[in-house]
Motif scaffolding. Structure first.
Motif, mmCIF file in Angstrom:
data_model
loop_
_atom_site.group_PDB
_atom_site.id
_atom_site.type_symbol
_atom_site.label_atom_id
_atom_site.label_comp_id
_atom_site.label_asym_id
_atom_site.label_seq_id
_atom_site.Cartn_x
_atom_site.Cartn_y
_atom_site.Cartn_z
ATOM 1 N N LYS A 164 -1.301 19.143 23.175
ATOM 2 C CA LYS A 164 -1.987 19.926 24.205
ATOM 3 C C LYS A 164 -2.532 21.198 23.574
ATOM 4 O O LYS A 164 -1.774 22.049 23.115
ATOM 5 C CB LYS A 164 -1.009 20.260 25.334
ATOM 6 C CG LYS A 164 -0.438 19.049 26.040
ATOM 7 C CD LYS A 164 0.615 19.458 27.060
ATOM 8 C CE LYS A 164 1.274 18.257 27.706
ATOM 9 N NZ LYS A 164 2.350 18.661 28.655
ATOM 10 N N ALA A 165 -3.839 21.301 23.527
ATOM 11 C CA ALA A 165 -4.463 22.446 22.865
ATOM 12 C C ALA A 165 -4.273 23.705 23.708
ATOM 13 O O ALA A 165 -4.676 23.742 24.874
ATOM 14 C CB ALA A 165 -5.949 22.187 22.650
ATOM 15 N N THR A 221 1.723 9.970 26.067
ATOM 16 C CA THR A 221 2.588 11.098 25.738
ATOM 17 C C THR A 221 1.790 12.167 25.014
ATOM 18 O O THR A 221 1.099 11.871 24.031
ATOM 19 C CB THR A 221 3.765 10.655 24.844
ATOM 20 O OG1 THR A 221 4.510 9.646 25.522
ATOM 21 C CG2 THR A 221 4.674 11.834 24.532
ATOM 22 N N ALA A 222 1.889 13.397 25.492
ATOM 23 C CA ALA A 222 1.238 14.533 24.838
ATOM 24 C C ALA A 222 2.277 15.632 24.645
ATOM 25 O O ALA A 222 3.021 15.953 25.572
ATOM 26 C CB ALA A 222 0.067 15.042 25.673
ATOM 27 N N LEU A 223 2.309 16.200 23.460
ATOM 28 C CA LEU A 223 3.286 17.214 23.109
ATOM 29 C C LEU A 223 2.685 18.604 23.205
ATOM 30 O O LEU A 223 1.484 18.793 23.012
ATOM 31 C CB LEU A 223 3.789 16.983 21.678
ATOM 32 C CG LEU A 223 4.321 15.580 21.351
ATOM 33 C CD1 LEU A 223 4.697 15.500 19.878
ATOM 34 C CD2 LEU A 223 5.508 15.241 22.238
ATOM 35 N N GLY A 245 2.063 26.247 13.686
ATOM 36 C CA GLY A 245 1.524 25.521 12.548
ATOM 37 C C GLY A 245 0.762 24.269 12.888
ATOM 38 O O GLY A 245 0.121 23.676 12.008
ATOM 39 N N ASP A 246 0.821 23.846 14.149
ATOM 40 C CA ASP A 246 0.102 22.628 14.533
ATOM 41 C C ASP A 246 -1.411 22.789 14.448
ATOM 42 O O ASP A 246 -2.131 21.868 14.064
ATOM 43 C CB ASP A 246 0.471 22.211 15.963
ATOM 44 C CG ASP A 246 1.722 21.361 16.027
ATOM 45 O OD1 ASP A 246 2.176 20.903 14.956
ATOM 46 O OD2 ASP A 246 2.251 21.165 17.135
ATOM 47 N N ILE A 247 -1.870 23.962 14.874
ATOM 48 C CA ILE A 247 -3.309 24.177 14.973
ATOM 49 C C ILE A 247 -3.704 25.324 14.050
ATOM 50 O O ILE A 247 -3.401 26.485 14.324
ATOM 51 C CB ILE A 247 -3.724 24.492 16.421
ATOM 52 C CG1 ILE A 247 -3.249 23.366 17.352
ATOM 53 C CG2 ILE A 247 -5.233 24.651 16.519
ATOM 54 C CD1 ILE A 247 -3.511 23.643 18.809
#
Length: 337
Positions: free
Chosen positions: A253-254, A26-28, A33-35
């Motif tokens: 996911k970048a 699983t990738a979100l 604010g995540d990165i």
């Protein structure tokens, strides 16, 4: 008390074993604010201590709690970035027979770990199944120049070597220029790292992920791993990189931010900082419909520089967890270089 010696092969096996245990199902999508974004424009322009502190505070939070960040304001010319992507696409569009003239670790070439790496290679990172990408790699260190790397004839790809050399020089300058940000983030004087990076070891990888259809669950464009660097500066032309956020405890996911580098700490900085900075887990795939290109620049200290635990990262209640080690005695040894 005699310090325990570093076992490069055991460390390589440990990292590989750990990677097999990660659940990557699983990738979100990234949320606000995540990165973190570390903007070094003001610091690079003025060199002021205040601007350095601001950048260092953001970087510290990113490297301690998230594991990666987007580097903005870096000053690498956008035209050079575009030229580099064009050069990488042109290289990988060549016939396979042409690229195989400079195959990785060919027997008659004295320098290992450089050249053309075809699809299915089981190294970089070492895995049981081959990685679904192809790449061209060069490297530099004290005593290793551009001339020591493998290159196609200029007639095969006019202008390619010139663009790659210009880009590699620009990235070396950038990487050195942000070392004071890392030093201040770790509570050190700005010039602390300078003696260890007089002749830094770096590797530049120019990667093409072909548009393969959906892969097996245990096969990837590049398998889950941590880099074994001080840090890595990555450019990507399209989504496909997935990074584990230590803050969210989830795969993210970048996104692709135009002109920005995705930066992550590697295992050597993690060890040097006594686990204070995170060594970032990540992998990459394509969406199966189009090629993807990425250009990671793996940056390390001088190959023979002894990385003893940083003085601000250990003490009576927090002794060093790792022995002093140099790149040549760690990853270079594990990879047979």
């Amino acid at each position: 008390m005699t310090e325990k010696l570093f076992d490069a092969e055991a460390k390589e096996n440990e990292l590989r074993t750990q990677s097999y245990s990660w659940d990557t199902s699983t990738a979100l999508s990234a949320e606000d604010g995540d990165i973190p974004i570390v903007d070094v424009a003001e610091y690079l322009r003025t060199g002021s201590r205040d601007a350095l502190k601001v950048a260092a505070e953001t970087l510290r939070g990113a490297c301690e709690t998230v594991g990666f960040y987007q580097l903005a304001g870096h000053g690498v010319d956008r035209k050079l970035i575009n030229n580099m992507f064009a050069a990488v696409r042109a290289f990988h569009a060549l016939p396979l027979a042409t690229k195989q003239q400079i195959i990785l670790d060919r027997p008659d070439w004295p320098l290992r770990g450089i050249g053309y790496m075809p699809v299915g290679e089981r190294r970089f990172p070492r895995r049981e199944k081959g990685n679904l990408n192809e790449a061209f790699l060069i490297k530099s260190a004290q005593g290793i120049s551009f001339d020591d790397n493998q290159w196609l004839a200029e007639t095969d790809l006019p202008g390619f070597r010139g663009v790659v050399e210009e880009y590699a020089n620009a990235l070396t300058t950038l990487a050195r220029s942000i070392l004071p940000v890392y030093a201040v983030a770790l509570g050190l004087e700005p010039d602390f790292f300078a003696p260890g990076f007089t002749h830094p070891f770096w590797r530049l990888r120019m990667t093409h992920y072909p548009p393969f259809p959906a892969q097996d669950a245990d096969q990837f464009g590049i398998a889950p791993h941590v880099d074994t660097t001080f840090f890595t500066l990555l450019l990507q032309d399209s989504p496909g990189l997935t990074i584990f956020s230590e803050k969210r405890k989830a795969w993210i996911k970048a996104p692709v931010i135009e002109g920005a580098f995705v930066v992550n700490s590697g295992e050597l900085l993690k060890q040097w900082s006594n686990d204070r900075f995170v060594s970032t887990k990540h992998f990459a795939n394509t969406d199966g419909t189009a090629s993807r290109y990425s250009i990671p620049f793996f940056f390390n200290a001088n190959a023979d520089y002894p990385m003893a635990c940083l003085p601000t990262c250990c003490g009576p209640d927090n002794p060093p967890k790792y022995p002093t080690v140099s790149y040549q005695d760690s990853q270079a040894a594990a990879q047979g270089e």
